[in-house]
Design an enzyme around this catalytic site. Structure first.
Site, PDB file in Angstrom:
ATOM      1  N   ALA A 116       0.940  -1.227   0.040  1.00  0.00           N
ATOM      2  CA  ALA A 116      -0.159   0.007  -0.253  1.00  0.00           C
ATOM      3  C   ALA A 116       0.978   1.294  -0.012  1.00  0.00           C
ATOM      4  CB  ALA A 116      -0.936  -0.117   1.421  1.00  0.00           C
ATOM      5  N   LYS A 117       0.181   2.304   0.080  1.00  0.00           N
ATOM      6  CA  LYS A 117       1.053   3.632   0.229  1.00  0.00           C
ATOM      7  C   LYS A 117       2.032   3.713   0.995  1.00  0.00           C
ATOM      8  CE  LYS A 117      -2.686   6.883  -1.476  1.00  0.00           C
ATOM      9  NZ  LYS A 117      -3.973   6.418  -0.572  1.00  0.00           N
ATOM     10  N   ARG A 118       2.017   3.397   2.153  1.00  0.00           N
ATOM     11  CA  ARG A 118       2.949   3.486   3.176  1.00  0.00           C
ATOM     12  C   ARG A 118       4.248   2.703   2.859  1.00  0.00           C
ATOM     13  NH1 ARG A 118      -0.704   0.069   5.223  1.00  0.00           N
ATOM     14  NH2 ARG A 118      -0.106  -2.055   5.276  1.00  0.00           N
ATOM     15  N   GLY A 165       5.884   3.314   0.215  1.00  0.00           N
ATOM     16  CA  GLY A 165       6.584   3.933  -0.661  1.00  0.00           C
ATOM     17  C   GLY A 165       5.878   4.596  -1.868  1.00  0.00           C
TER      18      GLY A 165
END
Ligand code: GLU
Length: 320
Positions: free
Chosen positions: A250-252, A254
């Site tokens: 997911a976004k976290r 990177g």
């Protein structure tokens, strides 16, 4: 002839996980010489944004995918945007109502939270609904309706569901698994389960390839196909990409949205090569145009295990 589709919900930027599912669905259809379509799944208007729907199409085109029908190109089964198809979902609800398969449900969030700790049910929609409102008498329903707008639930019935998934293998779900589920919320929103069945059937979809997070939706959808007298598609649920922390990519993890990769100077062939590699379609992550993968694709090559994107693999994608 095969008809496949990719059906993104425009609630965020297309990232490599969604792009991989799109690529595999496209390859499955294109390698069979079939027709591929795109559909925007925006029934949940609170989460969906028109500009993200447009961006998703632009990002997938950048990647090298194309489609024969879709929100931007039209086609014989349009419109291809769910918020423009509400009348079809209402017709399906009326048919289910006539078949005696719907009932109004007055349970509050708190009522449902109380059963959420029970160890049953199918993951993606929480705990199985215990059927509290199924047995209400007409008088009780009328009385409750004065105080609360109900949601509509589909009575799943007692039959077990079995099907063969092209990636996940044979599936068997016990009678009532998952419980009676909501097809229309009290605020009027049509559920994903209903909309996807109505649309896949109306658009003549023969093969659904999508993420394994929706494997437990398939039995619900098969029950709806049956109740509506519609022919179900074949399913292929592909495992998801996970980060090295064991969480879904997911976004976290990177800059893994297609937009961020493109802005960082990545070429589409590089992203496709990396996706092919992590999907078992190529031995290395050498750049490759999407269309060159078409003759190499075979559904049997897609591994049924979750894919862990190690930090090393992620660095190769980000060219760090
Ligand atoms: N709209 C769903 C999603 O973005 C996919 C639905 C499907 O492929 O059946 O997760």
């Amino acid at each position: 002839m095969m008809r496949g589709r990719f059906a993104p919900t425009p609630s965020g930027l297309m990232h490599v996980g969604n792009a991989r599912t799109a690529l595999l669905a496209w390859l499955q259809t294109r390698s069979a010489g079939g027709t591929f379509l795109m559909r925007t799944e925006d029934v949940d208007t609170s989460r969906s944004r028109a500009e993200l729907a447009e961006q998703a199409l632009a990002d997938l085109r950048w990647l090298g995918l194309d489609w024969d029908e879709g929100p931007d190109v039209g086609g014989p089964y349009g419109p291809y945007t769910q918020s423009e198809r509400l009348d079809r979902y209402e017709e399906a609800l009326a048919a289910l109502e006539r078949a005696g398969r719907l009932y109004s449900c007055f349970c509050s969030r708190a009522d449902l939270a109380a059963v959420a700790s029970a160890p049953h049910g199918l993951g993606s929609e929480g705990a199985a609904y215990p059927g509290t409102c199924r047995a209400l008498t007409p008088a009780e329903r009328a009385e409750r309706r004065l105080r609360k707008e109900p949601s509509l639930r589909f009575a799943v019935g007692a039959a077990p569901v079995r099907f063969d998934d092209a990636v996940a293998g044979p599936q068997a779900f016990p009678p009532g698994a998952g419980g009676d589920f909501i097809v229309k919320r009290a605020d009027g929103m049509i559920s994903y389960q209903l909309a996807v069945v109505v649309d896949d059937a109306a658009m003549g979809i023969t093969d659904v390839l999508r993420g394994a997070d929706l494997l437990d939706s398939a039995p619900r959808q098969l029950r709806l196909y049956e109740a509506l007298g519609l022919r179900p598609p074949r399913f292929a649920h592909v495992p998801l990409l996970f980060g090295s922390d064991g969480k879904r990519l997911a976004k976290r993890h990177g800059g893994i949205s297609l937009a961020a990769l493109r802005d960082a100077g990545a070429a589409p062939e590089q992203v496709v090569g990396w996706l092919a590699h992590v999907s078992g379609l190529a031995d290395t992550d050498e750049p490759v145009p999407a269309r060159e993968l078409i003759p190499r694709f075979h559904i049997g090559r897609v591994p049924a295990e979750n894919v862990v994107v190690t930090d090393e693999l992620l660095r190769r994608l980000l060219r760090e």
